[in-house]
Scaffold this motif. Structure first.
Motif, PDB file in Angstrom:
ATOM      1  N   PHE A   9       0.842  -1.190   0.000  1.00 50.99           N
ATOM      2  CA  PHE A   9       0.000   0.000   0.000  1.00 50.99           C
ATOM      3  C   PHE A   9       0.880   1.244   0.000  1.00 50.99           C
ATOM      4  O   PHE A   9       1.660   1.444   0.934  1.00 50.99           O
ATOM      5  N   PRO A  10       0.801   2.091  -1.026  1.00 53.32           N
ATOM      6  CA  PRO A  10       1.540   3.355  -0.997  1.00 53.32           C
ATOM      7  C   PRO A  10       0.942   4.262   0.066  1.00 53.32           C
ATOM      8  O   PRO A  10      -0.214   4.088   0.476  1.00 53.32           O
ATOM      9  N   GLY A  11       1.718   5.227   0.536  1.00 46.19           N
ATOM     10  CA  GLY A  11       1.196   6.110   1.572  1.00 46.19           C
ATOM     11  C   GLY A  11       2.184   7.185   1.967  1.00 46.19           C
ATOM     12  O   GLY A  11       3.121   7.490   1.233  1.00 46.19           O
ATOM     13  N   LEU A  12       1.978   7.726   3.174  1.00 51.12           N
ATOM     14  CA  LEU A  12       2.793   8.826   3.677  1.00 51.12           C
ATOM     15  C   LEU A  12       4.043   8.292   4.375  1.00 51.12           C
ATOM     16  O   LEU A  12       4.283   7.084   4.432  1.00 51.12           O
ATOM     17  N   PHE A  13       4.833   9.229   4.933  1.00 51.58           N
ATOM     18  CA  PHE A  13       6.041   8.858   5.663  1.00 51.58           C
ATOM     19  C   PHE A  13       6.106   9.646   6.975  1.00 51.58           C
ATOM     20  O   PHE A  13       7.121  10.260   7.301  1.00 51.58           O
ATOM     21  N   VAL A  14       4.992   9.626   7.728  1.00 55.11           N
ATOM     22  CA  VAL A  14       4.992  10.299   9.032  1.00 55.11           C
ATOM     23  C   VAL A  14       5.776   9.448  10.026  1.00 55.11           C
ATOM     24  O   VAL A  14       6.088   8.282   9.776  1.00 55.11           O
ATOM     25  N   ASN A  15       6.105  10.030  11.168  1.00 58.87           N
ATOM     26  CA  ASN A  15       6.859   9.334  12.201  1.00 58.87           C
ATOM     27  C   ASN A  15       6.190   7.997  12.542  1.00 58.87           C
ATOM     28  O   ASN A  15       5.016   7.962  12.929  1.00 58.87           O
ATOM     29  N   ALA A  16       6.928   6.889  12.405  1.00 58.22           N
ATOM     30  CA  ALA A  16       6.358   5.552  12.618  1.00 58.22           C
ATOM     31  C   ALA A  16       6.009   5.285  14.074  1.00 58.22           C
ATOM     32  O   ALA A  16       5.365   4.283  14.390  1.00 58.22           O
ATOM     33  N   ASP A  17       6.429   6.177  14.987  1.00 59.67           N
ATOM     34  CA  ASP A  17       6.088   6.037  16.400  1.00 59.67           C
ATOM     35  C   ASP A  17       4.632   6.428  16.659  1.00 59.67           C
ATOM     36  O   ASP A  17       4.072   6.107  17.703  1.00 59.67           O
ATOM     37  N   LEU A  18       4.012   7.115  15.704  1.00 56.36           N
ATOM     38  CA  LEU A  18       2.630   7.580  15.865  1.00 56.36           C
ATOM     39  C   LEU A  18       1.637   6.503  15.429  1.00 56.36           C
ATOM     40  O   LEU A  18       1.875   5.771  14.469  1.00 56.36           O
ATOM     41  N   ASP A  19       0.483   6.444  16.106  1.00 56.40           N
ATOM     42  CA  ASP A  19      -0.524   5.428  15.793  1.00 56.40           C
ATOM     43  C   ASP A  19      -1.024   5.537  14.351  1.00 56.40           C
ATOM     44  O   ASP A  19      -1.295   4.526  13.694  1.00 56.40           O
ATOM     45  N   LYS A  20      -1.154   6.761  13.836  1.00 52.35           N
ATOM     46  CA  LYS A  20      -1.699   6.935  12.492  1.00 52.35           C
ATOM     47  C   LYS A  20      -0.785   6.372  11.401  1.00 52.35           C
ATOM     48  O   LYS A  20      -1.233   6.154  10.273  1.00 52.35           O
ATOM     49  N   ALA A  21       0.480   6.096  11.751  1.00 51.35           N
ATOM     50  CA  ALA A  21       1.392   5.512  10.765  1.00 51.35           C
ATOM     51  C   ALA A  21       0.899   4.148  10.296  1.00 51.35           C
ATOM     52  O   ALA A  21       1.119   3.755   9.147  1.00 51.35           O
ATOM     53  N   SER A  22       0.201   3.422  11.166  1.00 49.71           N
ATOM     54  CA  SER A  22      -0.274   2.074  10.831  1.00 49.71           C
ATOM     55  C   SER A  22      -1.213   2.063   9.638  1.00 49.71           C
ATOM     56  O   SER A  22      -1.261   1.091   8.878  1.00 49.71           O
ATOM     57  N   ASN A  69       0.784   5.404   6.495  1.00 48.35           N
ATOM     58  CA  ASN A  69       2.107   5.323   5.877  1.00 48.35           C
ATOM     59  C   ASN A  69       2.189   4.242   4.803  1.00 48.35           C
ATOM     60  O   ASN A  69       1.343   3.340   4.742  1.00 48.35           O
ATOM     61  N   GLU A  70       3.213   4.333   3.983  1.00 50.29           N
ATOM     62  CA  GLU A  70       3.513   3.249   3.051  1.00 50.29           C
ATOM     63  C   GLU A  70       3.727   1.972   3.858  1.00 50.29           C
ATOM     64  O   GLU A  70       4.392   1.981   4.896  1.00 50.29           O
ATOM     65  N   ARG A  71       3.170   0.832   3.375  1.00 50.64           N
ATOM     66  CA  ARG A  71       3.254  -0.385   4.169  1.00 50.64           C
ATOM     67  C   ARG A  71       3.095  -1.617   3.279  1.00 50.64           C
ATOM     68  O   ARG A  71       2.604  -1.534   2.156  1.00 50.64           O
ATOM     69  N   ASN A  72       3.512  -2.743   3.840  1.00 47.00           N
ATOM     70  CA  ASN A  72       3.389  -4.029   3.152  1.00 47.00           C
ATOM     71  C   ASN A  72       2.885  -5.057   4.160  1.00 47.00           C
ATOM     72  O   ASN A  72       3.498  -5.247   5.213  1.00 47.00           O
ATOM     73  N   ALA A  73       1.762  -5.692   3.839  1.00 46.96           N
ATOM     74  CA  ALA A  73       1.126  -6.618   4.779  1.00 46.96           C
ATOM     75  C   ALA A  73       1.183  -8.053   4.273  1.00 46.96           C
ATOM     76  O   ALA A  73       0.893  -8.310   3.102  1.00 46.96           O
ATOM     77  N   GLY A  79       8.708   4.608   7.794  1.00 45.22           N
ATOM     78  CA  GLY A  79       8.719   5.674   8.786  1.00 45.22           C
ATOM     79  C   GLY A  79       9.063   7.020   8.192  1.00 45.22           C
ATOM     80  O   GLY A  79       8.972   7.239   6.984  1.00 45.22           O
ATOM     81  N   LEU A  80       9.493   7.934   9.063  1.00 48.18           N
ATOM     82  CA  LEU A  80       9.797   9.303   8.658  1.00 48.18           C
ATOM     83  C   LEU A  80      10.955   9.357   7.675  1.00 48.18           C
ATOM     84  O   LEU A  80      10.963  10.152   6.733  1.00 48.18           O
ATOM     85  N   ILE A  81      11.964   8.496   7.891  1.00 44.70           N
ATOM     86  CA  ILE A  81      13.157   8.490   7.041  1.00 44.70           C
ATOM     87  C   ILE A  81      13.123   7.322   6.071  1.00 44.70           C
ATOM     88  O   ILE A  81      13.652   7.393   4.973  1.00 44.70           O
ATOM     89  N   ALA A  82      12.474   6.230   6.475  1.00 45.30           N
ATOM     90  CA  ALA A  82      12.432   5.033   5.622  1.00 45.30           C
ATOM     91  C   ALA A  82      11.782   5.334   4.280  1.00 45.30           C
ATOM     92  O   ALA A  82      10.752   5.986   4.212  1.00 45.30           O
ATOM     93  N   ARG A  83      12.393   4.843   3.217  1.00 45.52           N
ATOM     94  CA  ARG A  83      11.833   5.052   1.890  1.00 45.52           C
ATOM     95  C   ARG A  83      11.803   3.760   1.069  1.00 45.52           C
ATOM     96  O   ARG A  83      11.549   3.779  -0.108  1.00 45.52           O
TER      97      ARG A  83
END
Length: 214
Positions: free
Chosen positions: A115-128, A131-135, A153-157
């Motif tokens: 799933f493409p997405g944002l790169f907000v701080n991964a410590d935040l609940d909304k990152a789940s 953010n960009e993710r792979n399930a 996360g914030l830096i992860a690309r």
């Protein structure tokens, strides 16, 4: 112990080679200060891509941590990847943690979805969910469903995942990598018994996150 990879993750070899060549080039031109900075960067990259072998608990109903890091969530939520209510346990990885990802429990891969997405701080609940993710969704031999989600996360690309649907996987098996700070969410059956709490530090493959009820 199933560990077919070297102690320095292969994902890091190109980065290490580039930084080492840069440091050597600066050194050869007499640019001492810049070469020292480059060698410090080399050490940082080296520690980031370390990937040591780990002990894997033998108990069949144990769900192990898919990553090194700190527990930031233990809560009942909706698992959007397996369409069910679930117990979610989240592991946050900072830039100093090992970023190799491991299978939390053995079984068969039923789905892999990016799933493409944002790169907000991964410590935040909304990152789940933002953010960009792979399930990956795993069906265990006992019929339980476990979902593991790599979250950028914030830096992860770059999220790397090496399994595909219908693959048989073993607990603790290396299956992916996330570069430079991120998070992994694990969704479990609601009757699972958590063995960690928010703030706990965990190690990939070695720490038991929860036990499935047989």
């Amino acid at each position: 112990m199933n560990y077919p990879h070297p102690i320095i993750a292969r994902e890091g070899w190109p980065f290490l080679a580039v930084v080492a060549l840069l440091a050597l080039a600066l050194q050869s031109f007499g640019l001492t200060f810049l070469s020292v900075v480059a060698w410090i960067l080399f050490v940082f990259v080296l520690q980031f891509f370390r990937d040591p072998p780990r002990y894997i608990p033998a108990q069949k109903n144990a769900v192990v941590s898919p990553a090194d890091g700190r527990i930031v969530a233990v809560e009942r939520v909706e698992d959007p990847y397996a369409q069910r209510e679930a117990l979610k346990i989240s592991v946050f990885m900072n830039v100093f943690n090992v970023h190799s990802n491991r299978i939390p429990i053995g079984g068969e891969i039923k789905s892999v979805d990016y799933f493409p997405g944002l790169f907000v701080n991964a410590d935040l609940d909304k990152a789940s969910t933002q953010n960009e993710r792979n399930a990956i969704v795993i069906h265990t031999d006992t019929g339980a469903t476990v979902t593991a989600v790599q979250v950028a996360g914030l830096i992860a690309r770059r999220i790397l995942c090496y399994v595909k649907p219908s693959d048989s996987v073993e607990k603790g098996q290396r299956y992916g990598f996330i570069r430079f700070g991120s998070r992994v969410d694990v969704y479990l059956p609601t009757d699972s018994v958590p063995k960690v709490a928010i703030g706990d530090k965990v190690s990939a493959s070695s720490t038991v996150l929860a036990e499935l009820v047989s």
